[in-house]
Design a protein around this motif. Sequence first.
Motif: not given
Length: 370
Positions: A84-106
């Motif tokens: 990701v540091e070399e290639q960037g995010l464009a075209g990368a597999p997307s990462i899912r974020i699984l969460s229940g209750q959370r603070h807005g800073s995340t």
Amino acid sequence: MIGGSLPAALAADWLTSTWDMNTTLYVSGPAAAVVEEVAGAWLKEILRLPETASFAFVTGCQMAHVTCVAAARHGLLGRLGWDVEEQGLAGAPSIRILSGQRHGSTERAVRLLGLGQRQIVELPTDDEGRMLPYALERELSGHPSSPAIVLLQAGDINTGMYDLFDSVIPVAHRHGAWVHIDGAFGLWAAASLRFQQLLAGAANADSWATDGHKWLNVPFDCGYAFVADAGAHRADARDQRDWTPEWSRRARGFPTYAALRQLGRCGVGALIERCCDHARTLVDRIGALPGVEVVSQPVINQGPVRFLDAVDSDRRTEEVISAIAATGEAFFSGTTWRGRRAMRISVINWQTSEADVDRAVRACADVLGV
Ligand SMILES: *Cc1c(COP(=O)(O)O)cnc(C)c1O
């Protein structure tokens, strides 16, 4: 959730400004670099994190999230052959974020790192707001080829709730997910014999974010990031720049070092327990006043309460919060928990005394006219 400044930490902070070291590189301030290493090792010990974890001193818990989630992004995409540091995010597999209750800073960290707010998947929680292991299992097995970050909490901002690390983390790891824990204040329960069982299993996560400027009572700004796989964080000799998002920055190790030297391990534990005792007393005594409902009993150092009214308890709660603030005797912030307004009782300053607790209860009773 404001914190305070311990005398030794404040004095060290003045020295930090006086010395004005640049902590980008080891050579530009060796003392700062060495003190950070010492303080980083102490932090891992007192927070009961793996000795081999890497660490970084950042501005606060949000930037600790950014640091840790960047490591997660690197680690998860690296496994799929994407640099990701070399290639960037464009075209990368997307990462899912699984969460229940959370603070807005995340969420801010997720947005800042370009992962996309829309990739956050809300999972159901139990009555106390804890992620349900079977719900996580179902979600992860339903998307076997998607990289995932599981966001857990050690100390919910409203209730102090802790996720059930022992049952949730093994599920996440079985599916190759990265587990990040938001422990802005709650990770400090590790310093207390009375409360450390709340963190059972938390040391098995992949990354942890917490604050110095909250419960350790060092001056703003100071947060800490820890990553279990130091290689995902950064594989190199320790120039501080390589572990933090910043280039030049303040030598935050000094106040942290001073605070830990002033208190020692037992002193940190005593500070945590004293705050929890005061919070418990405040919730019990305010909760016993007429027309007050305890929304959630304190798990550690806070508990929300609510002021009841036949017509509009949300409005009544707002009015009481403002009226208490107007007395100048105490300040409680408002919050929304599960769709209802509440007043958040939270104690996190080393100076808070029994007399302060009495004054705060008195101010509340006066506003209620009892
Ligand atoms: C305060 C807080 C944060 C954000 O921390 P900052 O130091 O303000 O960046 C994140 N999570 C929780 C649970 C908090 O209480």
